[in-house]
Enzyme design. Structure first.
Site, mmCIF file in Angstrom:
data_model
loop_
_atom_site.group_PDB
_atom_site.id
_atom_site.type_symbol
_atom_site.label_atom_id
_atom_site.label_comp_id
_atom_site.label_asym_id
_atom_site.label_seq_id
_atom_site.Cartn_x
_atom_site.Cartn_y
_atom_site.Cartn_z
ATOM 1 N N GLY A 1 -8.669 11.544 3.099
ATOM 2 C CA GLY A 1 -7.506 10.878 3.673
ATOM 3 C C GLY A 1 -6.463 11.871 4.157
ATOM 4 O O GLY A 1 -5.259 11.648 3.995
ATOM 5 N N ARG B 1 -3.169 11.656 7.743
ATOM 6 C CA ARG B 1 -1.817 11.122 7.885
ATOM 7 C C ARG B 1 -1.151 11.006 6.521
ATOM 8 O O ARG B 1 -1.787 11.134 5.476
ATOM 9 C CB ARG B 1 -1.856 9.749 8.557
ATOM 10 C CG ARG B 1 -2.673 8.725 7.809
ATOM 11 C CD ARG B 1 -2.807 7.434 8.598
ATOM 12 N NE ARG B 1 -3.615 6.453 7.875
ATOM 13 C CZ ARG B 1 -3.896 5.242 8.331
ATOM 14 N NH1 ARG B 1 -3.443 4.870 9.506
ATOM 15 N NH2 ARG B 1 -4.629 4.412 7.627
ATOM 16 N N SER C 1 -1.097 5.827 -8.180
ATOM 17 C CA SER C 1 0.060 5.077 -7.687
ATOM 18 C C SER C 1 0.872 4.550 -8.861
ATOM 19 O O SER C 1 0.334 4.320 -9.954
ATOM 20 C CB SER C 1 -0.406 3.901 -6.828
ATOM 21 O OG SER C 1 0.664 3.014 -6.549
ATOM 22 N N TYR D 1 -5.475 -3.385 -5.281
ATOM 23 C CA TYR D 1 -4.926 -2.023 -5.276
ATOM 24 C C TYR D 1 -4.549 -1.583 -6.689
ATOM 25 O O TYR D 1 -4.914 -0.487 -7.131
ATOM 26 C CB TYR D 1 -3.708 -1.978 -4.354
ATOM 27 C CG TYR D 1 -3.138 -0.598 -4.136
ATOM 28 C CD1 TYR D 1 -3.797 0.332 -3.335
ATOM 29 C CD2 TYR D 1 -1.924 -0.226 -4.710
ATOM 30 C CE1 TYR D 1 -3.264 1.597 -3.120
ATOM 31 C CE2 TYR D 1 -1.383 1.021 -4.494
ATOM 32 C CZ TYR D 1 -2.055 1.933 -3.697
ATOM 33 O OH TYR D 1 -1.523 3.183 -3.490
#
Length: 205
Positions: free
Chosen positions: A9, A12, A115, A128
């Protein structure tokens, strides 16, 4: 000897900042595009390592992720499975492949970008949150298994970061509301997260 870094990833957001941080420190960085390494497909991940069988990764940064925002009752099974594949299964397969050469070298660093939603959550983030909580569990287990081989496995759990994904998933009003909940009253920058990822992947860790 220069260390080889594999970042998923990396095109960006946080991933791009991580790639740049390692580039700036003159590491040899690989950030394959999706056509080379499709993390929605376990077969693609395995084919990548068959194609580059002599590749010895010293530092792995599992950064790529998808976040499908839907109410749990309306979340299609295929979106659930795709989220789990990209955010959890692909890192597991990547770790399996790179850790063998790390054991031989008796040195390695694995950084998983998790996260804040792995420990708290928010409506419409079921897939998620579940995937990132699983990534934390994978991180802890791998850290215990490989510490004796001088392979350190850590996870970063960023809060709200000023990325394309954040701005795609939240309206300007929602972002302003989020900022009011943050003591500094602003989003983190990708470069700040990249600095943490760089430290965890370096000899300084």
């Amino acid at each position: 000897m220069k260390k080889h870094v594999l970042v998923t990833g990396g095109s960006r957001g946080i991933g791009r900042a991580i790639v740049q941080r390692y580039h700036d420190a003159e590491y040899l960085v690989m950030a394959p595009e999706r056509r080379e390494l499709d993390l929605t497909s376990v077969d693609s991940v395995q084919e990548y390592f068959r194609r580059y069988s002599d590749l010895e990764v010293t530092i792995l940064v599992n950064n790529a992720a998808v976040n499908v925002i839907r109410p749990l009752v309306d979340l299609p099974l295929e979106d659930w499975q795709r989220t789990l594949t990209v955010n959890l299964t692909a890192p597991y397969v990547l770790i399996q492949h790179v850790v063998r050469s790390m054991i031989r070298k008796q040195w390695g660093r694995i950084v998983n970008v998790s996260s804040c939603y792995s420990v708290v959550s928010r409506a419409r983030r079921a897939a998620y949150s579940a995937s990132k909580a699983g990534l934390n569990g994978l991180t802890r287990a791998a850290a215990l298994e490989y510490a004796a081989s001088n392979i350190l496995v850590n996870a970063i759990c960023p809060g709200f970061v000023d990325t394309e994904m954040t701005r795609r998933n939240n309206t300007p009003a929602e972002i302003e509301q989020l900022c009011q909940q943050i003591p500094l009253h602003r989003l983190a920058t990708p470069e700040e997260i990249a600095s943490a990822a760089f430290f965890l992947g370096s000899d300084q860790n």
